[in-house]
Motif scaffolding. Structure first.
Motif, PDB file in Angstrom:
ATOM      1  N   ASP A  99       0.847  -1.203   0.000  1.00  0.00           N
ATOM      2  CA  ASP A  99       0.000   0.000   0.000  1.00  0.00           C
ATOM      3  C   ASP A  99       0.874   1.243   0.000  1.00  0.00           C
ATOM      4  O   ASP A  99       1.856   1.334   0.742  1.00  0.00           O
ATOM      5  N   SER A 100       0.530   2.207  -0.856  1.00  0.00           N
ATOM      6  CA  SER A 100       1.274   3.469  -0.942  1.00  0.00           C
ATOM      7  C   SER A 100       0.366   4.678  -0.730  1.00  0.00           C
ATOM      8  O   SER A 100       0.729   5.799  -1.083  1.00  0.00           O
ATOM      9  N   SER A 101      -0.808   4.466  -0.156  1.00  0.00           N
ATOM     10  CA  SER A 101      -1.798   5.539  -0.053  1.00  0.00           C
ATOM     11  C   SER A 101      -1.449   6.591   0.993  1.00  0.00           C
ATOM     12  O   SER A 101      -1.905   7.727   0.903  1.00  0.00           O
ATOM     13  N   THR A 102      -0.642   6.244   1.986  1.00  0.00           N
ATOM     14  CA  THR A 102      -0.263   7.200   3.023  1.00  0.00           C
ATOM     15  C   THR A 102       0.997   7.934   2.625  1.00  0.00           C
ATOM     16  O   THR A 102       2.034   7.318   2.358  1.00  0.00           O
ATOM     17  N   GLN A 103       0.930   9.255   2.588  1.00  0.00           N
ATOM     18  CA  GLN A 103       2.076  10.044   2.160  1.00  0.00           C
ATOM     19  C   GLN A 103       3.247   9.863   3.123  1.00  0.00           C
ATOM     20  O   GLN A 103       3.102   9.932   4.333  1.00  0.00           O
ATOM     21  N   GLY A 104       4.417   9.644   2.544  1.00  0.00           N
ATOM     22  CA  GLY A 104       5.621   9.509   3.347  1.00  0.00           C
ATOM     23  C   GLY A 104       5.794   8.140   3.984  1.00  0.00           C
ATOM     24  O   GLY A 104       6.746   7.931   4.741  1.00  0.00           O
ATOM     25  N   LYS A 105       4.890   7.195   3.656  1.00  0.00           N
ATOM     26  CA  LYS A 105       4.991   5.857   4.234  1.00  0.00           C
ATOM     27  C   LYS A 105       4.665   4.801   3.178  1.00  0.00           C
ATOM     28  O   LYS A 105       3.985   5.073   2.198  1.00  0.00           O
ATOM     29  N   LYS A 106       5.153   3.605   3.415  1.00  0.00           N
ATOM     30  CA  LYS A 106       4.853   2.469   2.552  1.00  0.00           C
ATOM     31  C   LYS A 106       4.510   1.273   3.428  1.00  0.00           C
ATOM     32  O   LYS A 106       5.152   1.030   4.452  1.00  0.00           O
ATOM     33  N   THR A 107       3.495   0.539   3.033  1.00  0.00           N
ATOM     34  CA  THR A 107       3.190  -0.729   3.683  1.00  0.00           C
ATOM     35  C   THR A 107       3.788  -1.821   2.809  1.00  0.00           C
ATOM     36  O   THR A 107       3.476  -1.918   1.621  1.00  0.00           O
ATOM     37  N   ILE A 108       4.667  -2.621   3.396  1.00  0.00           N
ATOM     38  CA  ILE A 108       5.461  -3.558   2.605  1.00  0.00           C
ATOM     39  C   ILE A 108       5.466  -4.972   3.197  1.00  0.00           C
ATOM     40  O   ILE A 108       5.057  -5.178   4.345  1.00  0.00           O
ATOM     41  N   LEU A 109       5.936  -5.899   2.393  1.00  0.00           N
ATOM     42  CA  LEU A 109       6.265  -7.244   2.848  1.00  0.00           C
ATOM     43  C   LEU A 109       7.784  -7.341   2.757  1.00  0.00           C
ATOM     44  O   LEU A 109       8.358  -7.158   1.679  1.00  0.00           O
ATOM     45  N   ALA A 110       8.429  -7.640   3.862  1.00  0.00           N
ATOM     46  CA  ALA A 110       9.890  -7.656   3.880  1.00  0.00           C
ATOM     47  C   ALA A 110      10.464  -8.748   2.990  1.00  0.00           C
ATOM     48  O   ALA A 110      11.530  -8.584   2.383  1.00  0.00           O
ATOM     49  N   GLY A 111       9.767  -9.889   2.912  1.00  0.00           N
ATOM     50  CA  GLY A 111      10.273 -10.993   2.098  1.00  0.00           C
ATOM     51  C   GLY A 111       9.161 -11.912   1.648  1.00  0.00           C
ATOM     52  O   GLY A 111       8.961 -12.991   2.216  1.00  0.00           O
ATOM     53  N   ALA A 112       8.433 -11.506   0.629  1.00  0.00           N
ATOM     54  CA  ALA A 112       7.285 -12.286   0.145  1.00  0.00           C
ATOM     55  C   ALA A 112       7.698 -13.676  -0.330  1.00  0.00           C
ATOM     56  O   ALA A 112       6.897 -14.616  -0.307  1.00  0.00           O
ATOM     57  N   GLU A 113       8.965 -13.827  -0.738  1.00  0.00           N
ATOM     58  CA  GLU A 113       9.421 -15.116  -1.265  1.00  0.00           C
ATOM     59  C   GLU A 113       9.508 -16.205  -0.199  1.00  0.00           C
ATOM     60  O   GLU A 113       9.628 -17.389  -0.522  1.00  0.00           O
ATOM     61  N   TYR A 114       9.426 -15.817   1.073  1.00  0.00           N
ATOM     62  CA  TYR A 114       9.532 -16.816   2.138  1.00  0.00           C
ATOM     63  C   TYR A 114       8.180 -17.413   2.518  1.00  0.00           C
ATOM     64  O   TYR A 114       8.106 -18.260   3.397  1.00  0.00           O
ATOM     65  N   LYS A 115       7.135 -16.984   1.845  1.00  0.00           N
ATOM     66  CA  LYS A 115       5.833 -17.601   2.051  1.00  0.00           C
ATOM     67  C   LYS A 115       5.798 -18.902   1.266  1.00  0.00           C
ATOM     68  O   LYS A 115       5.877 -18.913   0.039  1.00  0.00           O
ATOM     69  N   LYS A 116       5.689 -19.999   1.977  1.00  0.00           N
ATOM     70  CA  LYS A 116       5.738 -21.312   1.352  1.00  0.00           C
ATOM     71  C   LYS A 116       4.562 -22.170   1.800  1.00  0.00           C
ATOM     72  O   LYS A 116       3.927 -21.908   2.824  1.00  0.00           O
ATOM     73  N   GLY A 117       4.306 -23.212   1.021  1.00  0.00           N
ATOM     74  CA  GLY A 117       3.230 -24.146   1.327  1.00  0.00           C
ATOM     75  C   GLY A 117       3.598 -25.121   2.430  1.00  0.00           C
ATOM     76  O   GLY A 117       4.746 -25.150   2.905  1.00  0.00           O
ATOM     77  N   PRO A 118       2.646 -25.940   2.858  1.00  0.00           N
ATOM     78  CA  PRO A 118       2.854 -26.857   3.988  1.00  0.00           C
ATOM     79  C   PRO A 118       3.962 -27.873   3.753  1.00  0.00           C
ATOM     80  O   PRO A 118       4.680 -28.221   4.688  1.00  0.00           O
ATOM     81  N   ILE A 119       4.129 -28.357   2.527  1.00  0.00           N
ATOM     82  CA  ILE A 119       5.177 -29.352   2.261  1.00  0.00           C
ATOM     83  C   ILE A 119       6.560 -28.731   2.444  1.00  0.00           C
ATOM     84  O   ILE A 119       7.441 -29.306   3.095  1.00  0.00           O
ATOM     85  N   HIS A 120       6.738 -27.537   1.886  1.00  0.00           N
ATOM     86  CA  HIS A 120       8.022 -26.844   2.013  1.00  0.00           C
ATOM     87  C   HIS A 120       8.309 -26.524   3.480  1.00  0.00           C
ATOM     88  O   HIS A 120       9.438 -26.705   3.950  1.00  0.00           O
ATOM     89  N   ARG A 121       7.302 -26.069   4.204  1.00  0.00           N
ATOM     90  CA  ARG A 121       7.503 -25.725   5.620  1.00  0.00           C
ATOM     91  C   ARG A 121       7.820 -26.966   6.438  1.00  0.00           C
ATOM     92  O   ARG A 121       8.608 -26.911   7.387  1.00  0.00           O
ATOM     93  N   TYR A 122       7.212 -28.105   6.061  1.00  0.00           N
ATOM     94  CA  TYR A 122       7.505 -29.347   6.771  1.00  0.00           C
ATOM     95  C   TYR A 122       8.959 -29.767   6.553  1.00  0.00           C
ATOM     96  O   TYR A 122       9.641 -30.210   7.472  1.00  0.00           O
ATOM     97  N   LEU A 123       9.423 -29.596   5.322  1.00  0.00           N
ATOM     98  CA  LEU A 123      10.780 -30.021   4.993  1.00  0.00           C
ATOM     99  C   LEU A 123      11.839 -29.073   5.527  1.00  0.00           C
ATOM    100  O   LEU A 123      12.892 -29.501   5.993  1.00  0.00           O
TER     101      LEU A 123
END
Length: 227
Positions: A39-63
């Motif tokens: 989200d970029s709607s607030t001036q001077g601020k950003k709402t971000i995800l620090a590392g979206a690539e680390y979101k994994k499915g249950p199999i990956h998380r199990y391993l």
């Protein structure tokens, strides 16, 4: 006991084989290590995800473990760093960092030096050339999720309680800026940690007591060891 060993050995082999298959199947679809703006709607601020690539499915998380994947993929709002006005204006000096963290030395208009450190890391520099560009590199980088992205916020409080001098790190979103020049390719549109860099050229007494001088760890050790 022999059969038990064989079963355990086979289970370990199958787990490793399954891990390799998962990585090979997802290798071309894993997002790059880059901050995602939510989200970029607030001036001077950003709402971000620090590392979206680390979101994994249950199999990956199990391993490979849950680790701090939730923290890396939770939306967080941070201020946007204005290089023109922050600390009297920030001028890039040189790149820094080791095998994991990419950093940028900055000089403020107030005469003090600062450091920008990317929150997301890469283990590429620590890997032998033979595995770089393979699924092993992707697996190694996935283990960045074992680090808490916002752990630095706890350090000043803990240091203060222990009576240890410390910096005051803050999280900022670094936008594309002409002042960054060639460093835009590395730092633009990324979540970074910004802190003052204490060294022998400055004596900030607000967080470092009343020192006569501030030296690097290497110089301190040389003085203690009489080198």
């Amino acid at each position: 006991m022999k059969w038990l060993f064989i079963i355990c050995k086979n289970q370990l082999f199958m787990k490793c084989l399954a891990s390799c298959l998962v990585l090979l199947l997802t290798a071309h679809f894993s997002p790059a290590q880059k901050t995602v703006i939510v989200d970029s709607s607030t001036q001077g601020k950003k709402t971000i995800l620090a590392g979206a690539e680390y979101k994994k499915g249950p199999i990956h998380r199990y391993l490979w473990g849950n680790d701090y994947r939730k923290e890396w993929t939770t939306p967080v709002t941070v201020p946007v760093l204005n290089l023109d006005s922050a600390f009297g204006g920030l001028k890039p000096l040189k790149m820094g960092g080791g095998r994991q963290t990419r950093s940028l030395h900055l000089l403020g208009g107030n005469g003090k030096r600062y450091m920008l450190r990317m929150v997301n890391k890469t283990y590429l520099g620590a890997l032998p050339l033979i595995v770089q560009g393979t699924f092993i590199e992707k697996l190694a980088n996935d283990q960045v999720a074992t680090n808490h992205p916002y752990a630095a916020l706890a350090v000043p409080k803990l240091s203060e309680a222990a009576g240890i001098y410390h910096t005051q790190p803050r999280y900022v979103f670094v936008p594309f800026h002409k002042q960054l020049g060639e460093y835009n390719s590395t730092f633009a549109n990324s979540l970074c940690l910004l802190e003052e860099r204490p060294d022998e050229t400055q004596t900030d007494k607000e967080n470092f007591g009343q020192p006569q001088d501030i030296v690097s760890t290497e110089k301190m050790l040389d003085a203690v060891l009489g080198k």
